[in-house]
Motif scaffolding. Sequence first.
Motif, PDB file in Angstrom:
ATOM      1  N   ALA A 289    -134.211  11.239  28.238  1.00 52.18           N
ATOM      2  CA  ALA A 289    -135.295  12.019  28.826  1.00 52.18           C
ATOM      3  C   ALA A 289    -136.348  12.316  27.759  1.00 52.18           C
ATOM      4  N   PRO A 290    -137.620  12.448  28.137  1.00 51.43           N
ATOM      5  CA  PRO A 290    -138.637  12.850  27.158  1.00 51.43           C
ATOM      6  C   PRO A 290    -138.235  14.175  26.511  1.00 51.43           C
ATOM      7  N   PHE A 291    -138.544  14.307  25.216  1.00 50.99           N
ATOM      8  CA  PHE A 291    -138.097  15.482  24.474  1.00 50.99           C
ATOM      9  C   PHE A 291    -139.206  15.950  23.547  1.00 50.99           C
ATOM     10  N   VAL A 292    -139.475  17.256  23.568  1.00 50.94           N
ATOM     11  CA  VAL A 292    -140.510  17.842  22.715  1.00 50.94           C
ATOM     12  C   VAL A 292    -139.936  18.080  21.319  1.00 50.94           C
ATOM     13  N   LEU A 293    -140.598  17.497  20.327  1.00 54.88           N
ATOM     14  CA  LEU A 293    -140.213  17.705  18.930  1.00 54.88           C
ATOM     15  C   LEU A 293    -141.348  18.453  18.247  1.00 54.88           C
ATOM     16  N   GLU A 294    -141.054  19.638  17.736  1.00 51.32           N
ATOM     17  CA  GLU A 294    -142.078  20.510  17.166  1.00 51.32           C
ATOM     18  C   GLU A 294    -142.069  20.475  15.651  1.00 51.32           C
ATOM     19  N   HIS A 295    -143.237  20.743  15.086  1.00 53.89           N
ATOM     20  CA  HIS A 295    -143.329  20.873  13.632  1.00 53.89           C
ATOM     21  C   HIS A 295    -142.366  21.962  13.167  1.00 53.89           C
ATOM     22  N   GLY A 296    -141.572  21.649  12.147  1.00 55.74           N
ATOM     23  CA  GLY A 296    -140.634  22.618  11.604  1.00 55.74           C
ATOM     24  C   GLY A 296    -139.301  22.668  12.322  1.00 55.74           C
ATOM     25  N   GLN A 297    -139.114  21.861  13.363  1.00 52.41           N
ATOM     26  CA  GLN A 297    -137.841  21.849  14.080  1.00 52.41           C
ATOM     27  C   GLN A 297    -136.782  21.149  13.232  1.00 52.41           C
ATOM     28  N   VAL A 298    -135.589  21.730  13.175  1.00 54.68           N
ATOM     29  CA  VAL A 298    -134.503  21.108  12.420  1.00 54.68           C
ATOM     30  C   VAL A 298    -134.164  19.765  13.048  1.00 54.68           C
ATOM     31  N   ALA A 299    -134.122  18.725  12.215  1.00 54.72           N
ATOM     32  CA  ALA A 299    -133.924  17.371  12.729  1.00 54.72           C
ATOM     33  C   ALA A 299    -132.744  16.653  12.099  1.00 54.72           C
ATOM     34  N   ALA A 300    -132.186  17.186  11.003  1.00 50.45           N
ATOM     35  CA  ALA A 300    -131.093  16.481  10.334  1.00 50.45           C
ATOM     36  C   ALA A 300    -130.350  17.449   9.426  1.00 50.45           C
ATOM     37  N   ARG A 301    -129.137  17.052   9.042  1.00 50.05           N
ATOM     38  CA  ARG A 301    -128.350  17.821   8.087  1.00 50.05           C
ATOM     39  C   ARG A 301    -127.852  16.877   7.006  1.00 50.05           C
ATOM     40  N   LEU A 302    -127.899  17.355   5.779  1.00 53.00           N
ATOM     41  CA  LEU A 302    -127.496  16.569   4.626  1.00 53.00           C
ATOM     42  C   LEU A 302    -126.218  17.181   4.044  1.00 53.00           C
ATOM     43  N   LEU A 303    -125.154  16.387   3.999  1.00 50.41           N
ATOM     44  CA  LEU A 303    -123.890  16.823   3.427  1.00 50.41           C
ATOM     45  C   LEU A 303    -123.803  16.344   1.981  1.00 50.41           C
ATOM     46  N   TYR A 304    -123.442  17.249   1.076  1.00 49.93           N
ATOM     47  CA  TYR A 304    -123.335  16.902  -0.341  1.00 49.93           C
ATOM     48  C   TYR A 304    -121.867  16.733  -0.713  1.00 49.93           C
ATOM     49  N   GLU A 305    -121.595  15.853  -1.684  1.00 50.99           N
ATOM     50  CA  GLU A 305    -120.235  15.632  -2.160  1.00 50.99           C
ATOM     51  C   GLU A 305    -120.217  15.454  -3.672  1.00 50.99           C
ATOM     52  N   ARG A 306    -119.099  15.816  -4.272  1.00 53.04           N
ATOM     53  CA  ARG A 306    -118.942  15.713  -5.721  1.00 53.04           C
ATOM     54  C   ARG A 306    -118.638  14.278  -6.124  1.00 53.04           C
ATOM     55  N   LEU A 307    -119.093  13.912  -7.307  1.00 58.70           N
ATOM     56  CA  LEU A 307    -118.729  12.627  -7.890  1.00 58.70           C
ATOM     57  C   LEU A 307    -117.509  12.800  -8.788  1.00 58.70           C
TER      58      LEU A 307
END
Length: 337
Positions: A289-307
Amino acid sequence: MLRLPSGFGPRQLQPASLDLTLGRRAWRVRAAFLPGAERTVADRLSGLALHELDLSRGAVLEKGCVYLIELREALSLPEGVSAGANPKSSTGRIDVFVRLVTDNGTAYERVPDGYEGPLYAEVSPRTFSVLVREGSTLNQLRLRRGDAFLSDAELRRVHEGRALSENGAIGGGLRLSVNLAGREAETVGYRARRHAGLIDVDRTGALDPADFWEPIAAPAEGFIVLDPDEFYILASRETLCVPPDLAAEMVAIDTELGAFRAHYAGFFDPGFGTGAPSRAVLEVRGYDAPFVLEHGQVAARLLYERLTGAPETVYGAGLGSNYQGQGLRLSKHFARG
């Protein structure tokens, strides 16, 4: 641990990942599949393969079709060491959907500890048809010992000592929002043209962006509408960094964040964004379905891991890294204005 082909070169080595390369044999298949715990890929191919392709001469993978391609690398993992895979950034940015498949596999992109056997790539171009050949690289592998991902509490402590982004929004990883703000007529994104030409995945800077992309100007309303099954290139509002002693992975599908998929290519190597402010480029596809994407809307998550150890060279430090210091950026296949 890794069984490497003849001709393996240092260009395949990244600070915390390994570029995988296509082998000679590929199959057009009726549908995507997982072998299941009791079967090999070869077992399933016998009933699903439509025809075989020889990549030693190069072959066109047509958009809308699904292919299974043997990789030149194989794995022999000891107990306690697993592996994960993701498409390369340049692969995701041309909307080529790639997932790692193994014998007896019950999940894409994940290789359990102790696995010994061949590797395959399931490849499905979604918007552009692509030319590939034996030795082309579409995805990458990361080896892991145990669970090295940081909790939110650990991530907050890292951010307090070394800012990971401007706002440090943390919840299930570092949260990134989309940038749609700019001066009048300033380009803040791109929408893929549906009937564009062929992309040779091994040629850099060879294509005119105007033949493949429609620029999206900064919307006066502060939002854009994602059309179903259309492909967009956008950028994060925040710059971000991955410290040299950490690596990161972008969550590829997160229905909590909206009716769209963001970021096919998931690996961020240590050193990304350090010394050169860099934004995450978001490969976005709308759902049904069409979806409204606004400036500043959360769009992704970054997971960090140790080396397990510090890399000798970090991303962007003499490696010819394509996307260090990036803002809104198309893939390396397109000429830069």
